[in-house]
Design a protein around this motif. Structure first.
Motif, PDB file in Angstrom:
ATOM      1  N   THR A  32       8.399   7.593  12.701  1.00 49.96           N
ATOM      2  CA  THR A  32       9.088   7.261  13.940  1.00 49.96           C
ATOM      3  C   THR A  32       8.058   7.173  15.058  1.00 49.96           C
ATOM      4  OG1 THR A  32      11.017   8.477  13.153  1.00 49.96           O
ATOM      5  CG2 THR A  32      10.961   7.941  15.483  1.00 49.96           C
ATOM      6  N   ASP A  33       8.124   6.094  15.815  1.00 49.93           N
ATOM      7  CA  ASP A  33       7.166   5.945  16.924  1.00 49.93           C
ATOM      8  C   ASP A  33       7.683   6.655  18.176  1.00 49.93           C
ATOM      9  OD1 ASP A  33       9.043   4.254  18.112  1.00 49.93           O
ATOM     10  OD2 ASP A  33       7.977   2.427  17.591  1.00 49.93           O
ATOM     11  N   GLU A  34       6.910   6.555  19.251  1.00 49.48           N
ATOM     12  CA  GLU A  34       7.239   7.231  20.514  1.00 49.48           C
ATOM     13  C   GLU A  34       8.571   6.779  21.101  1.00 49.48           C
ATOM     14  OE1 GLU A  34       4.269   5.200  20.417  1.00 49.48           O
ATOM     15  OE2 GLU A  34       3.276   6.856  19.401  1.00 49.48           O
ATOM     16  N   GLU A  35       8.972   5.563  20.792  1.00 46.91           N
ATOM     17  CA  GLU A  35      10.224   5.012  21.314  1.00 46.91           C
ATOM     18  C   GLU A  35      11.431   5.344  20.436  1.00 46.91           C
ATOM     19  OE1 GLU A  35       9.485   0.860  21.739  1.00 46.91           O
ATOM     20  OE2 GLU A  35       7.851   1.163  23.155  1.00 46.91           O
ATOM     21  N   GLY A  36      11.186   6.048  19.349  1.00 47.56           N
ATOM     22  CA  GLY A  36      12.278   6.420  18.455  1.00 47.56           C
ATOM     23  C   GLY A  36      12.586   5.400  17.378  1.00 47.56           C
ATOM     24  N   LYS A  37      11.776   4.350  17.279  1.00 48.39           N
ATOM     25  CA  LYS A  37      11.985   3.327  16.261  1.00 48.39           C
ATOM     26  C   LYS A  37      11.424   3.833  14.928  1.00 48.39           C
ATOM     27  CE  LYS A  37      10.974  -1.417  15.052  1.00 48.39           C
ATOM     28  NZ  LYS A  37      10.242  -2.642  15.386  1.00 48.39           N
ATOM     29  N   THR A  38      12.249   3.766  13.889  1.00 46.65           N
ATOM     30  CA  THR A  38      11.847   4.223  12.562  1.00 46.65           C
ATOM     31  C   THR A  38      11.303   3.061  11.753  1.00 46.65           C
ATOM     32  OG1 THR A  38      13.526   5.950  12.589  1.00 46.65           O
ATOM     33  CG2 THR A  38      12.633   5.344  10.437  1.00 46.65           C
ATOM     34  N   THR A  39      10.194   3.317  11.096  1.00 43.72           N
ATOM     35  CA  THR A  39       9.574   2.333  10.212  1.00 43.72           C
ATOM     36  C   THR A  39       9.582   2.886   8.795  1.00 43.72           C
ATOM     37  OG1 THR A  39       8.111   1.625  11.999  1.00 43.72           O
ATOM     38  CG2 THR A  39       7.470   1.017   9.763  1.00 43.72           C
ATOM     39  N   VAL A  40       9.932   2.035   7.854  1.00 40.79           N
ATOM     40  CA  VAL A  40       9.929   2.408   6.445  1.00 40.79           C
ATOM     41  C   VAL A  40       8.886   1.557   5.754  1.00 40.79           C
ATOM     42  CG1 VAL A  40      11.280   2.521   4.319  1.00 40.79           C
ATOM     43  CG2 VAL A  40      12.390   2.951   6.520  1.00 40.79           C
ATOM     44  N   ARG A  41       8.022   2.206   4.983  1.00 42.23           N
ATOM     45  CA  ARG A  41       6.995   1.484   4.233  1.00 42.23           C
ATOM     46  C   ARG A  41       7.125   1.812   2.748  1.00 42.23           C
ATOM     47  NH1 ARG A  41       2.884  -0.366   7.902  1.00 42.23           N
ATOM     48  NH2 ARG A  41       3.108   0.712   9.873  1.00 42.23           N
ATOM     49  N   VAL A  42       6.947   0.794   1.936  1.00 40.25           N
ATOM     50  CA  VAL A  42       6.982   0.966   0.488  1.00 40.25           C
ATOM     51  C   VAL A  42       5.585   1.351   0.026  1.00 40.25           C
ATOM     52  CG1 VAL A  42       7.471  -0.167  -1.714  1.00 40.25           C
ATOM     53  CG2 VAL A  42       8.816  -0.760   0.314  1.00 40.25           C
ATOM     54  N   GLN A  43       5.503   2.387  -0.832  1.00 40.20           N
ATOM     55  CA  GLN A  43       4.222   2.827  -1.375  1.00 40.20           C
ATOM     56  C   GLN A  43       3.644   1.733  -2.284  1.00 40.20           C
ATOM     57  OE1 GLN A  43       2.755   5.551  -0.523  1.00 40.20           O
ATOM     58  NE2 GLN A  43       4.349   6.927   0.166  1.00 40.20           N
ATOM     59  N   ASP A  44       2.352   1.734  -2.456  1.00 38.87           N
ATOM     60  CA  ASP A  44       1.686   0.818  -3.373  1.00 38.87           C
ATOM     61  C   ASP A  44       2.137   1.154  -4.797  1.00 38.87           C
ATOM     62  OD1 ASP A  44       0.017  -0.751  -4.885  1.00 38.87           O
ATOM     63  OD2 ASP A  44      -1.832   0.194  -4.222  1.00 38.87           O
ATOM     64  N   SER A  45       2.707   0.189  -5.487  1.00 40.21           N
ATOM     65  CA  SER A  45       3.270   0.443  -6.819  1.00 40.21           C
ATOM     66  C   SER A  45       2.212   0.794  -7.859  1.00 40.21           C
ATOM     67  CB  SER A  45       4.082  -0.760  -7.298  1.00 40.21           C
ATOM     68  OG  SER A  45       3.236  -1.881  -7.477  1.00 40.21           O
ATOM     69  N   GLY A  46       0.953   0.526  -7.565  1.00 43.80           N
ATOM     70  CA  GLY A  46      -0.095   0.874  -8.521  1.00 43.80           C
ATOM     71  C   GLY A  46      -0.287   2.364  -8.692  1.00 43.80           C
ATOM     72  N   GLY A  47       0.140   3.142  -7.706  1.00 44.95           N
ATOM     73  CA  GLY A  47      -0.066   4.576  -7.766  1.00 44.95           C
ATOM     74  C   GLY A  47       1.173   5.391  -8.077  1.00 44.95           C
ATOM     75  N   ILE A  48       2.289   4.738  -8.381  1.00 45.63           N
ATOM     76  CA  ILE A  48       3.519   5.478  -8.640  1.00 45.63           C
ATOM     77  C   ILE A  48       4.188   5.005  -9.926  1.00 45.63           C
ATOM     78  CG2 ILE A  48       4.018   6.034  -6.230  1.00 45.63           C
ATOM     79  CD1 ILE A  48       5.947   3.684  -6.157  1.00 45.63           C
ATOM     80  N   ASP A  49       5.001   5.891 -10.483  1.00 44.79           N
ATOM     81  CA  ASP A  49       5.802   5.563 -11.660  1.00 44.79           C
ATOM     82  C   ASP A  49       7.088   4.908 -11.158  1.00 44.79           C
ATOM     83  OD1 ASP A  49       7.293   5.451 -13.966  1.00 44.79           O
ATOM     84  OD2 ASP A  49       7.121   7.579 -14.430  1.00 44.79           O
ATOM     85  N   THR A  50       7.328   3.677 -11.529  1.00 38.99           N
ATOM     86  CA  THR A  50       8.463   2.925 -10.995  1.00 38.99           C
ATOM     87  C   THR A  50       9.686   2.911 -11.920  1.00 38.99           C
ATOM     88  OG1 THR A  50       7.584   0.875 -11.932  1.00 38.99           O
ATOM     89  CG2 THR A  50       6.945   1.415  -9.666  1.00 38.99           C
ATOM     90  N   ARG A  51       9.673   3.677 -12.993  1.00 41.52           N
ATOM     91  CA  ARG A  51      10.773   3.629 -13.961  1.00 41.52           C
ATOM     92  C   ARG A  51      12.130   4.026 -13.398  1.00 41.52           C
ATOM     93  NH1 ARG A  51       8.040   6.890 -18.762  1.00 41.52           N
ATOM     94  NH2 ARG A  51       7.161   7.911 -16.950  1.00 41.52           N
ATOM     95  N   ASN A  52      12.165   4.858 -12.372  1.00 35.42           N
ATOM     96  CA  ASN A  52      13.448   5.327 -11.840  1.00 35.42           C
ATOM     97  C   ASN A  52      14.014   4.435 -10.747  1.00 35.42           C
ATOM     98  OD1 ASN A  52      13.242   7.462 -13.589  1.00 35.42           O
ATOM     99  ND2 ASN A  52      12.480   8.875 -12.067  1.00 35.42           N
ATOM    100  N   ILE A  53      13.343   3.326 -10.468  1.00 37.42           N
ATOM    101  CA  ILE A  53      13.840   2.391  -9.454  1.00 37.42           C
ATOM    102  C   ILE A  53      14.844   1.447 -10.106  1.00 37.42           C
ATOM    103  CG2 ILE A  53      13.252   0.546  -7.842  1.00 37.42           C
ATOM    104  CD1 ILE A  53      10.463   1.832  -7.624  1.00 37.42           C
ATOM    105  N   GLN A  54      16.046   1.426  -9.557  1.00 41.39           N
ATOM    106  CA  GLN A  54      17.081   0.545 -10.082  1.00 41.39           C
ATOM    107  C   GLN A  54      17.002  -0.844  -9.454  1.00 41.39           C
ATOM    108  OE1 GLN A  54      21.082   1.968  -9.530  1.00 41.39           O
ATOM    109  NE2 GLN A  54      21.961   0.295 -10.671  1.00 41.39           N
ATOM    110  N   GLU A  55      16.723  -0.887  -8.138  1.00 44.60           N
ATOM    111  CA  GLU A  55      16.750  -2.177  -7.449  1.00 44.60           C
ATOM    112  C   GLU A  55      15.896  -2.146  -6.193  1.00 44.60           C
ATOM    113  OE1 GLU A  55      20.019  -4.795  -4.917  1.00 44.60           O
ATOM    114  OE2 GLU A  55      20.720  -3.242  -6.266  1.00 44.60           O
TER     115      GLU A  55
END
Length: 113
Positions: A32-55
């Protein structure tokens, strides 16, 4: 003739436990920035196990849809697979739970459960 890999009960319990105790924070970061705006970022898939992602989907207007498989359904399935009086399966379930959680959360004894 193709050889089929034998799938064990423990492999099934491990996979379901992974879904039941997964955390969306392993895939997405929120800030969340100073103005209260929330940002969502997706992690780099090379470093995570993606088997539990449905969609994962991005709509035309840029909206991100990110779904993991149902935690609730996985928890119910684990209960069905492990009967309370079955100590061997119960121990296997607890070991699967330990492996599916981050190290700092996996420190409990069987009597605690």
């Amino acid at each position: 003739m193709s050889r089929r890999k034998k799938i064990t009960r423990q492999q099934v319990v491990d996979a379901i436990a992974s879904i039941a105790f997964d955390d969306i924070g392993r895939y997405l970061t929120f800030s969340t920035d100073e103005e209260g705006k929330t940002t969502v970022r997706v992690q780099d898939s090379g470093g995570i196990d993606t088997r539990n992602i449905q969609e994962i989907a991005v709509s035309r207007d840029g909206r991100l849809t990110f779904k993991l498989y149902s935690r609730e359904r996985a928890l119910y399935r684990l209960v069905e697979l492990v009967e309370p009086d079955d100590r061997g399966a119960r121990s296997g379930l607890l070991e699967a739970l330990r492996r599916s959680l981050p190290e700092e959360e996996a420190d409990w004894e069987e009597e605690d459960v």
